[in-house]
Design an enzyme around this catalytic site. Structure first.
Site: not given
Ligand code: ATR
Length: 279
Positions: A71, A108
């Site tokens: 990520k 997210d």
């Protein structure tokens, strides 16, 4: 084959990747919506990420999710970044454009807040401070979500103080609280979020005393295995409202699916039980 009947492809890149629930989640939606598409797990070594990101659009991929450990390292590999990815310092959703370039998003924060909004619609983010436990990647997404939702103050408690300070330097707003003072920090809280791995199956329990937490405060955990963590159990017993972490996983997947497969998927109770199941 015409462009219209081309099977659309997407996937999740991790190292390892076998634990990821994303193939199951996206597979459910593809099936439900009757889309000619496929979502595959892709085990990619960190050294190969750059080459893979370049190659995937040439292989017909519409995009990918990124999971541990990619990520953060994917950030400089993107041709453009959305505001959330830049602020959080991580990319979890990649969309390949027609020219093969990569647009990096972070969904997210959206997933976290959408889960709270849907599960506790009358909870008011502006009503008081939030206490966030942990200072990893998940904490950064939670903090961005809380700041954007208008939470007036954030107390950040992490075992390693320097990590909390690094997060605060990157995302100004939260105030660092010593880990040993985490139970005291709950005194005026309107929200308590666990973003540490404590309480997850196979990890130590989260040791916290909720006695000072106001009864109207909402308690949520990003750990979803088990679904009812020790923290959520303890909070429920004393009458606090709780939201489990599975919804964040489901909601963060929605924008990616929509971008890749051109249909808006739904988050339902049936999806929840399917993603949790093994069959
Ligand atoms: P992620 O990126 O998924 O959030 P991470 O970066 O590994 O995961 O972060 C894990 C979090 O759990 C960190 O806040 C970590 O605290 P440290 O920064 O002090 O390592 C926290 N954590 C893990 N084990 C812990 C423990 N035994 N006690 C307290 N906090 C712990």
């Amino acid at each position: 084959m015409t462009r219209k009947d081309k099977v659309r492809l997407a996937g999740v890149i991790g190292w390892p990747v076998s634990h990821s629930r994303s193939p199951r989640l996206h597979g459910y939606w593809l099936n439900r919506l009757g889309i000619a598409g496929s979502f595959v797990p892709l085990a990619v070594h960190p050294d190969d990420l750059r080459d893979v990101i370049k190659a995937l659009p040439k292989m017909g991929f519409a995009g990918v999710n990124l999971t541990v450990p990619h990520k953060e390292t994917a950030l400089p590999l993107m041709d453009r970044l959305d505001d959330a990815a830049r602020r959080i310092g991580a990319v979890n959703t990649v969309v390949f454009e027609k020219d093969g370039s990569a647009s990096g998003y972070n969904t997210d924060a959206f997933g976290f807040m959408e889960n709270l909004r849907r599960s506790a619609p009358d909870w008011n983010p502006a009503a008081g401070p939030a206490v966030v436990l942990g200072a990893g990647g998940a904490a950064r997404a939670v903090i961005v979500a809380l700041l954007d939702a208008g939470v007036p103050a954030i107390l950040l408690a992490n075992r390693t103080v320097s990590r909390a300070e690094t997060v605060i330097a990157a995302i100004p707003g939260p105030v660092s609280v010593a880990w040993r003072d985490r139970s005291q920090a709950l005194a005026d809280a309107n929200l308590l979020v666990n973003t540490t791995i404590l309480g997850q199956t196979g990890q130590p329990p989260l040791d916290i005393d909720l006695a000072k937490l106001p009864k109207q405060a909402l308690v949520t955990d990003i750990v979803y295995a088990p679904l009812e963590t020790g923290l959520l159990h303890q909070a429920k017993l004393r009458g606090n409202r709780t939201v489990d972490g599975l919804g964040m996983l489901l909601w963060q997947a929605v924008p990616g699916f929509e971008a890749w497969f051109k249909h808006k998927p739904e988050v339902t109770a049936d999806l929840r039980s399917y993603v949790l199941g093994d069959s």
